[in-house]
Design an enzyme around this catalytic site. Structure first.
Site, short mmCIF file in Angstrom:
data_model
loop_
_atom_site.label_atom_id
_atom_site.label_comp_id
_atom_site.label_asym_id
_atom_site.label_seq_id
_atom_site.Cartn_x
_atom_site.Cartn_y
_atom_site.Cartn_z
CD GLU A 100 -1.69 -2.34 1.78
OE1 GLU A 100 -2.57 -3.21 1.91
OE2 GLU A 100 -0.51 -2.50 2.16
CE LYS A 139 -17.42 -6.57 2.90
NZ LYS A 139 -16.77 -7.87 3.14
CG MET A 186 22.51 12.69 3.41
SD MET A 186 23.57 13.85 2.51
CE MET A 186 22.58 14.14 1.04
CG PHE A 195 -10.01 -9.26 11.51
CD1 PHE A 195 -8.79 -9.68 12.02
CD2 PHE A 195 -10.22 -9.34 10.14
CE1 PHE A 195 -7.80 -10.16 11.19
CE2 PHE A 195 -9.23 -9.83 9.30
CZ PHE A 195 -8.02 -10.25 9.83
CD GLN A 196 -7.31 -7.04 7.90
OE1 GLN A 196 -8.15 -6.81 7.03
NE2 GLN A 196 -6.14 -7.57 7.61
#
Length: 554
Positions: A51, A163, A468, A113-114
């Protein structure tokens, strides 16, 4: 007409002109993905490896085109994986709309969940964010998100969609996209005052940033500097706005900017700051920055005016319109003594010495420019290679250099290159510069480039250290190289083959010339690993808190 939330989602995307969507599916967004499947002829979905890569791809799409980038992720870890990409877009004022799924509304707050409270998580790094709790609100919320992303100072907006909202049904009425209101107003008295100050200046200097990258802002800026013979310096985010080779372009300013630009800021008597916020990588010491100058700041975001550096005249407005109002008041003028000083300083600028027996960053970048021509688009990760690219690429267009400036996100490059390539088409040459440290962050997006046959050429500066940070440890920490030598054994050529793309390894310029010429012929992605010395430095350098008197040139 009666539509469910998923159908409304697709219809509004099409209504807003979205043709490409970057994302990754999951349980909370399955209804949306089912509808995207049915509308694959209307919207291209690009499946990334992660993602974060999708967020950077939406960002790259936006930077390459000026249009709003769109990313979609599922709930919980899918949503939180977008955070770095959203923050990157926020810091650089990039228009993006991020859509996330969530558990059904009845379960919000139950630690389902999630489940993640992504609205709260992203509040500090978005222009605005929404949680849609009723399907009746979905269409107008999405429309507002696109409007906010592009209005005023551009930036990311997040829309969280539970959802059950994607399945619920309501009446849907199509609408034409709302015209973005452009900030055309400004204080005419202030603009007249600014013009008078500029006309009276003996050593004027323009300092501009990413806020003038749009086509509307570029031309008035170019008209100003040529009408009144005003040299111009730019930030990392504005590379390409004034073309390479323009006699008024005196180079990049800041920590790794050129001597001439930094010296000019110290010695100018009027500084016109356009679309820039005096960041700590430019105004390293705010108390001494342009201390001899009358400072005029023009910015679309009033909150930036005088925020980091005290200014004498602050004008709120879109740079294109403010300059449009100012130009008729500006006298045609020459500044021969000032330009003579500029030319004398340019003779003192840092110029790396070439060595054909080994690979040196400026030679590699020069060769890329030679073979690609002026129309290529360059993308970078973050680190030494980013600064070398900014210093040595011969930019030719305002959207031809894509990099993470404000947040400095290592791993930004590959996702952004994918987004730019998808936006511009496979006939557009996209080259990504990275270092072995940055590239390890998100090189998994190679599978995305392969799947979509994107001809991105990735040039990897491999010094086998975190260059760097090592440079800072060398200069300021007594060469105590704490955790900057990762002792990795990654074989980028074999890894490239494992991903299904072509890889090359080069140790001198002749090998690179051949490899890059071959890469230009490949239909899919290519990696070219360039072995460089671990002690190669980005020069010049002004330490944090310093000024031109502290510049390091060797």
């Amino acid at each position: 007409m009666q539509l469910n939330g998923s159908q409304i989602f697709v219809e509004v995307l099409c209504e807003q002109g979205v043709d490409t969507l970057f994302g990754y599916p999951g349980g909370a967004v399955l209804n949306l993905y089912d509808e995207l499947y049915k509308n694959a002829d209307r919207i291209t979905h690009v499946l990334t490896a992660h993602e974060q890569g999708a967020a950077h791809a939406a960002d790259g799409y936006a930077r390459a085109t000026g249009r709003t980038g769109v990313v979609l992720a599922t709930s919980g870890p899918g949503a939180t994986n977008l955070v770095t990409g959203i923050a990157t877009a926020y810091m650089d004022s990039v228009p993006m709309v991020a859509f996330t799924g969530n558990i059904p509304t009845a379960g919000l707050g139950t630690d389902g969940f999630q489940e993640a409270y992504i609205e709260g998580i992203t509040m500090p790094i978005t222009k605005h964010n929404f949680t849609v709790r009723k399907v009746e609100d979905l269409a107008d919320t999405m429309r507002a998100a696109f409007r906010i992303a592009q209005s005023g100072r551009k930036g990311p907006v997040l829309v969280d969609i539970p959802k059950d909202v994607t399945a619920a049904v309501c009446e849907f009425t199509p609408k034409q996209p709302e015209k973005i209101r452009t900030v055309t107003t400004y204080n005419a008295e202030q603009v007249k005052w600014a013009a008078d100050i500029i006309n009276a200046a003996e050593r004027p200097l323009v300092y501009f940033g990413g806020g003038v990258r749009s086509a509307a802002s570029c031309q008035p800026l170019r008209d100003l500097i040529h009408k009144a013979e005003i040299p111009a310096t730019y930030t990392l985010m504005a590379a390409g706005v004034v073309p390479y080779g323009d006699p008024m372009n005196i180079g990049m300013i800041g920590m790794h900017g050129c001597y001439t630009a930094n010296r000019a800021v110290a010695d100018c008597d009027v500084l016109i700051a356009l679309g820039t916020r005096f960041s700590d990588r430019v105004a390293l010491n705010p108390k001494t920055f342009a201390k001899n100058a009358t400072i005029i700041q023009i910015d679309i975001d009033p909150s930036e005016l005088g925020k980091n550096v005290d200014v004498d005249l602050a004008i709120s407005g879109d740079a294109a319109y403010v300059l449009g109002g100012m130009l008729p008041l500006i006298e045609e003028k020459k500044h021969p003594d000032w330009m003579k000083m500029i030319h004398e300083w340019q003779a003192q600028d840092y110029h790396p010495v070439s060595d054909a027996s080994r690979l040196m960053p400026h030679q590699v970048i020069g060769e890329v420019c030679n073979q690609c021509g002026p129309e290529a688009v360059y993308v970078t990760d973050v680190g030494q290679h980013q600064m070398w690219a900014a210093q040595y690429i011969r930019h030719a267009k305002s959207r031809g250099f894509i990099t993470s400036g404000g947040l400095g996100t290592m791993g930004f490059g590959y996702g952004a290159a994918i987004g730019a390539q998808m936006a511009l088409g496979r006939d557009q040459r996209v080259v990504m510069f990275t270092g072995d440290g940055s590239f390890h962050m998100n090189l998994n997006e190679a599978c995305t480039a392969v799947s979509y046959e994107l001809p991105i050429i990735t040039v990897i500066f491999n010094n086998q250290v975190l260059g760097m940070v090592r440079q800072w440890q060398t200069a300021f920490y007594g060469k105590r190289f704490s955790q900057t030598d990762p002792h990795r054994k990654t074989d980028f050529v074999k890894l490239a083959e494992g991903f299904g793309l072509k890889g090359y390894r080069c140790t001198n310029l002749a090998e690179f010339q051949t490899a890059f010429a071959e890469a230009l012929k490949n239909k899919g992605p290519t990696w070219i690993e360039c072995m460089i010395d671990k002690d190669e430095k980005v020069l010049p350098m002004i330490p944090g808190g310093g000024d031109i008197n502290d510049i390091i040139m060797k």
